[in-house]
Scaffold this motif. Sequence first.
Motif, short mmCIF file in Angstrom:
data_model
loop_
_atom_site.label_atom_id
_atom_site.label_comp_id
_atom_site.label_asym_id
_atom_site.label_seq_id
_atom_site.Cartn_x
_atom_site.Cartn_y
_atom_site.Cartn_z
N CYS A 147 8.52 -5.51 65.23
CA CYS A 147 9.73 -6.27 65.56
C CYS A 147 10.38 -6.68 64.23
CB CYS A 147 9.39 -7.52 66.34
SG CYS A 147 8.35 -7.19 67.77
N HIS A 148 11.60 -6.23 64.02
CA HIS A 148 12.31 -6.58 62.78
C HIS A 148 13.32 -7.68 63.07
CE1 HIS A 148 10.70 -3.20 60.59
NE2 HIS A 148 11.27 -2.30 61.36
N TYR A 149 13.42 -8.59 62.14
CA TYR A 149 14.39 -9.68 62.22
C TYR A 149 15.18 -9.68 60.92
CZ TYR A 149 16.06 -14.51 62.64
OH TYR A 149 16.85 -15.62 62.73
N TYR A 150 16.48 -9.34 61.03
CA TYR A 150 17.32 -9.25 59.84
C TYR A 150 18.28 -10.45 59.85
CZ TYR A 150 16.00 -4.25 60.22
OH TYR A 150 15.32 -3.06 60.33
N PRO A 151 18.03 -11.48 59.04
CA PRO A 151 18.96 -12.62 59.06
C PRO A 151 20.31 -12.21 58.47
CG PRO A 151 16.96 -13.08 57.74
CD PRO A 151 16.96 -11.62 58.06
N LYS A 164 16.20 3.77 52.53
CA LYS A 164 16.25 5.13 53.08
C LYS A 164 14.83 5.69 53.26
CE LYS A 164 17.18 9.50 51.02
NZ LYS A 164 17.81 10.18 49.91
N HIS A 165 14.56 6.24 54.43
CA HIS A 165 13.24 6.83 54.70
C HIS A 165 13.32 7.67 55.97
CE1 HIS A 165 13.41 3.47 57.47
NE2 HIS A 165 12.44 4.04 58.18
N ALA A 166 12.30 8.50 56.19
CA ALA A 166 12.10 9.11 57.51
C ALA A 166 10.85 8.44 58.06
CB ALA A 166 11.89 10.61 57.38
N LYS A 220 16.43 11.19 58.14
CA LYS A 220 16.43 10.08 57.18
C LYS A 220 17.38 9.00 57.70
CE LYS A 220 14.37 11.67 53.15
NZ LYS A 220 13.41 12.59 53.74
N HIS A 221 16.94 7.77 57.55
CA HIS A 221 17.79 6.67 57.99
C HIS A 221 17.56 5.43 57.13
CE1 HIS A 221 14.02 6.61 60.32
NE2 HIS A 221 14.13 5.28 60.32
N ARG A 222 18.40 4.43 57.31
CA ARG A 222 18.26 3.17 56.58
C ARG A 222 18.92 2.08 57.42
NH1 ARG A 222 22.93 3.74 51.81
NH2 ARG A 222 24.69 3.60 53.23
N PRO A 230 21.43 -12.99 63.55
CA PRO A 230 20.43 -12.03 63.13
C PRO A 230 20.55 -10.71 63.89
CG PRO A 230 19.47 -13.58 64.69
CD PRO A 230 20.88 -14.01 64.47
N ARG A 231 20.22 -9.62 63.17
CA ARG A 231 20.05 -8.34 63.85
C ARG A 231 18.56 -8.26 64.21
NH1 ARG A 231 18.48 -3.05 62.70
NH2 ARG A 231 19.46 -1.64 64.17
N ILE A 232 18.29 -7.81 65.44
CA ILE A 232 16.89 -7.70 65.88
C ILE A 232 16.68 -6.26 66.32
CG2 ILE A 232 15.16 -8.53 67.52
CD1 ILE A 232 16.17 -11.03 66.57
N SER A 233 15.59 -5.69 65.93
CA SER A 233 15.24 -4.38 66.47
C SER A 233 13.75 -4.33 66.71
CB SER A 233 15.68 -3.26 65.52
OG SER A 233 14.86 -3.27 64.38
N VAL A 234 13.37 -3.49 67.67
CA VAL A 234 11.95 -3.33 67.99
C VAL A 234 11.66 -1.84 67.96
CG1 VAL A 234 10.14 -3.74 69.68
CG2 VAL A 234 12.04 -5.36 69.49
#
Length: 292
Positions: A147-151, A164-166, A220-222, A230-234
């Motif tokens: 779970c990412h939390y981007y303030p 940047k990564h795959a 590849k993405h970033r 906040p942006r939230i992603s799981v």
Amino acid sequence: MAAETLMNYDRAKELKDFDDTKAGVKGLIDSGIVNTPKMFIRPAEELAEEQINPCQKNTEVPTIDLSNIQESSRQTADWRDSLNLSVQDSDPDPSEMPAVCRKPAIEYSQYIKNLGETLFELLSEPLGLEPYHLGSMGCTKGFSTVCHYYPACPQPELTLGVKKHADPGLLTLLLQNEISGLQILHEGQWFDVQPIRGGLVVNIGDLLQMISNDKFKSVKHRVLATPIGPRISVGCFFSGHASLLDQPFGPIKELTSEANPPRYKEAVLKEYIAKFVFGALDKKPPIDHYKI
Ligand SMILES: O=C(O)CCC(=O)C(=O)O
Ligand SMILES: [Fe+2]
């Protein structure tokens, strides 16, 4: 007869039926994990208590990790907090999950497991394999939920949410809230992946590229840092089950021939995983160590 069947085909109904089974995305949304930012905003004492709780073997409590910053270099820290929950068995042990997100995390894991099984069946077919081929190799067992939390970031131009990564594993299923930031690299250009409510992003990882002998390609993405948040992603990362760690794997035998030889050397899963756990995300990816 075929034309009639085609005319009667109701895609909206098919999607609704799929969602109603809860194998679909709606079940994931309903389980509410994307609405759980409160797990990241907690008093320091509560976090400290969890960090010393020895029963949470499979959990990393979120902290902003600045350890990879070297003063002399221009390296930046990623602008986010992440909570990593590893699910190796079909029924995760609730005591290993932080209480604040236990219920949605367990429910979410169950839906993801079902969806993962369906997707690996669908992915086996274009490879010309039996539908259960990838599943029977253990691809569907064991995944990590991150779970990412981007303030909100006051100076987004100075950093990134994720470099940047795959994704190094087999397959990633990603749910995002309504705030954009994810970008993919296509022919040298970055493209936004706009969040679609009720939609999941499905990412092929390097390990699937490797075992499919390049039939599937990772992307590849970033993630950009953004002034709103906040942006939230799981993200749910399928990388093979723990019981496979000591086994060698490489391009699936049925996918190689004299005319199409293996493009990768065999690797022991444990060593491959160690390469991405201990390597920097944006440096040489583990897959590059095995290219022939
Ligand atoms: O937050 C996102 O949208 C993507 C995160 C990501 O790429 C990752 O965790 O590997
Ligand atoms: Fe990723």
